[in-house]
Design an enzyme around this catalytic site. Structure first.
Site, short mmCIF file in Angstrom:
data_model
loop_
_atom_site.label_atom_id
_atom_site.label_comp_id
_atom_site.label_asym_id
_atom_site.label_seq_id
_atom_site.Cartn_x
_atom_site.Cartn_y
_atom_site.Cartn_z
N ARG A 35 56.13 40.66 38.19
CA ARG A 35 55.75 41.90 37.50
C ARG A 35 56.98 42.65 36.97
O ARG A 35 56.88 43.32 35.95
CB ARG A 35 54.97 42.80 38.46
CG ARG A 35 53.57 42.26 38.68
CD ARG A 35 52.77 43.11 39.61
NE ARG A 35 51.39 42.66 39.60
CZ ARG A 35 50.46 43.09 40.44
NH1 ARG A 35 50.76 43.99 41.35
NH2 ARG A 35 49.23 42.63 40.36
N LYS A 196 31.72 35.69 43.88
CA LYS A 196 30.48 36.43 44.03
C LYS A 196 29.88 36.90 42.73
O LYS A 196 30.58 37.43 41.87
CB LYS A 196 30.73 37.68 44.90
CG LYS A 196 30.79 37.37 46.39
CD LYS A 196 31.18 38.59 47.18
CE LYS A 196 30.06 39.63 47.17
NZ LYS A 196 30.52 40.91 47.77
N GLY A 349 43.07 36.94 39.42
CA GLY A 349 44.15 36.51 40.30
C GLY A 349 44.06 35.06 40.70
O GLY A 349 45.05 34.32 40.64
N GLY A 372 41.38 43.86 37.70
CA GLY A 372 40.20 44.72 37.57
C GLY A 372 40.13 45.45 36.24
O GLY A 372 39.05 45.64 35.68
P1 ADP Z 1 39.44 35.53 40.30
O1 ADP Z 1 40.45 36.07 41.27
O2 ADP Z 1 40.04 34.53 39.36
O3 ADP Z 1 38.69 36.63 39.57
P2 ADP Z 1 37.44 35.23 42.36
O4 ADP Z 1 38.25 36.10 43.24
O5 ADP Z 1 36.14 35.75 41.86
O6 ADP Z 1 38.33 34.71 41.13
O7 ADP Z 1 37.06 33.88 43.14
C1 ADP Z 1 38.02 32.99 43.59
C2 ADP Z 1 37.65 32.39 44.93
O8 ADP Z 1 36.37 31.81 44.91
C3 ADP Z 1 38.61 31.30 45.32
O9 ADP Z 1 39.29 31.69 46.49
C4 ADP Z 1 37.75 30.08 45.55
O10 ADP Z 1 38.13 29.33 46.68
C5 ADP Z 1 36.41 30.70 45.77
N1 ADP Z 1 35.32 29.75 45.44
C6 ADP Z 1 35.02 29.23 44.25
N2 ADP Z 1 33.99 28.38 44.34
C7 ADP Z 1 33.61 28.37 45.65
C8 ADP Z 1 32.58 27.71 46.38
N3 ADP Z 1 31.73 26.86 45.78
N4 ADP Z 1 32.49 27.99 47.70
C9 ADP Z 1 33.34 28.83 48.30
N5 ADP Z 1 34.33 29.48 47.66
C10 ADP Z 1 34.46 29.25 46.35
MG MG Z 2 40.17 36.84 43.25
#
Ligand code: ADP
Ligand code: MG
Length: 390
Positions: A35, A196, A349, A372
């Site tokens: 950063r 989620k 992230g 976010g």
């Molecule tokens: P980002 O940070 O890119 O926005 P998220 O925080 O929403 O992404 O989600 C990332 C997490 O989701 C990762 O740690 C990954 O391991 C988990 N993940 C993705 N698919 C699955 C799955 N089928 N079951 C459990 N965890 C999952």
């Molecule tokens: Mg994340």
């Protein structure tokens, strides 16, 4: 939004720059300076213009001016990167700080103490905003990651300084992300995954209106599959998320985008590095098994849609990619995004971590580090820190 290029001659002016120096610390030193490096283009530009530079950022969540959360290690790292002296102010605001800004020579850099040492920061307290404004002739915001918060250093102060503008990093983020929303080259394909549905439902629903195709993978696919009557076994799948997914599926007729769910999956008995990954045809997860990645047929189909896109937006890994047995789907999508001829924008992230792991982070058109704030912009929300630069 006014840009740095639109500001006149900055020679001799005190420029207060809101930066994102919220870096991880280890043993009192900066553990990852990504950063700080990201802020260099704006700072170098201001130095070249002869400005007197005052940097302000938050670092962690101090409750009581803990010395462990001082900006000292950040100022030291900044000095190394710039190859010049960088001063640290004794506080965030006040007479001594003001005197320090008055003493700055052209091209010199002063870092204010952790702005969250001041309780008024997160309350957007007008007194703090005024005190910050007294340190500057010009205000520049280069901290896109906090632009969705109306804080004294991101919003209040912008209205109280005679001139203001976006820094280069913030400008690039806003341009990259709004390029997806405003008149993108079509087809616009949104690839959404991650943990989620409830975290991302507003992003899904926005792309339902804007995109031509939404590809859904990650744990997020299970509420959608459950809503369509499939079994999800022991996969991540909250009841509330099934409800949200069902609502989105029910409105499918009225929206622009075609929603594409996985057609095959990788399942396992447990989430571990040495777990046995089993491909299944179709998307009914057997009882006791966990869906942990999209399957190879899905990865191929998603890859084709990505390659044919005019614009791609990607957020959220396709599986539990941190563990090797469940990384193939995310890797396939990352490779497709990296090789796609269209404009590609990726953020989040864990999505960035995945691209880095596969050595593809520099192969996307715009890699958003906005977290976010980036998602809120995509959702169509106004960001107070950006609006204040109008
Ligand atoms: P980002 O940070 O890119 O926005 P998220 O925080 O929403 O992404 O989600 C990332 C997490 O989701 C990762 O740690 C990954 O391991 C988990 N993940 C993705 N698919 C699955 C799955 N089928 N079951 C459990 N965890 C999952
Ligand atoms: Mg994340």
């Amino acid at each position: 939004m006014k840009t740095l290029a639109e500001l006149g001659d900055l020679g001799g002016k005190r420029v207060l720059v809101r930066v994102d120096f919220n870096v991880p610390l280890e043993h009192g030193a900066v553990a990852d300076d990504t950063r700080i490096r990201a802020a260099l283009p704006t700072i170098e530009r201001l130095r070249d213009g002869g400005a007197r530079i005052v940097l302000v950022s938050h670092l962690g969540r101090p409750k009581n001016r803990e010395p462990e959360l001082s900006m000292r290690p950040v100022a030291d790292r900044m000095a190394e990167l710039l190859g010049t002296e960088v001063k640290l102010a004794p506080a965030v605001v006040g007479e001594d700080v003001r005197a320090a800004t008055d003493e700055l020579e052209r091209g010199e850099v002063l870092v204010l103490e952790n702005v969250r040492y001041e309780p008024g920061e997160t309350k957007n307290d007008p007194d703090l905003a005024r005190a910050l404004a007294q340190l500057a002739d010009v205000y520049v915001n280069d901290a896109f990651g906090t632009a969705h918060r109306a804080h004294a250093s991101t919003e209040g102060v912008a209205h109280l300084v005679p001139e203001h503008a976006a820094g280069l990093l913030l400008e690039r983020e806003v341009a990259g992300l709004t390029g997806v929303l405003d008149d993108p080259a079509r087809p616009l394909v949104a690839v959404l995954g991650g943990a989620k549905v409830s975290d991302k439902i507003d992003v899904i629903n926005r792309f339902a209106q804007l995109a031509d195709t939404i590809l859904i993978g990650g744990a997020m696919c299970f509420p959608f599959l459950a809503a369509r009557g499939h079994t999800v076994g022991a996969s991540k799948c909250a009841a509330d998320d099934i409800e949200l997914a069902a609502q989105t599926l029910a409105s499918a007729e009225q929206v622009r985008a075609r929603l594409e769910l996985p057609r095959d999956l990788i399942v396992a008995e447990r989430l571990a590095d040495d777990a046995k990954a089993q491909p299944i045809d179709g998307v009914d997860v057997p009882e006791g098994m966990i869906g942990l990645d999209i399957g190879p047929a899905t990865a191929r189909a998603f890859g084709e849609a990505i390659r044919a896109a005019g614009t791609v937006f990607w957020n959220g890994p396709m599986g539990a990619f941190e563990r090797a047995p469940f990384a193939a789907g995310t890797r396939a999508v990352a490779e497709a995004v990296a090789a796609a001829p269209g404009t590609t924008v990726a953020g989040g992230g864990d999505t960035i971590a995945a691209l880095r792991r596969f050595g593809l982070a520099d192969k996307v058109t715009h890699l958003s580090t906005g977290g976010g704030a980036a998602l809120e912009l995509i959702e169509g929300k106004k960001l107070p820190g950006v609006e204040a630069l109008a």
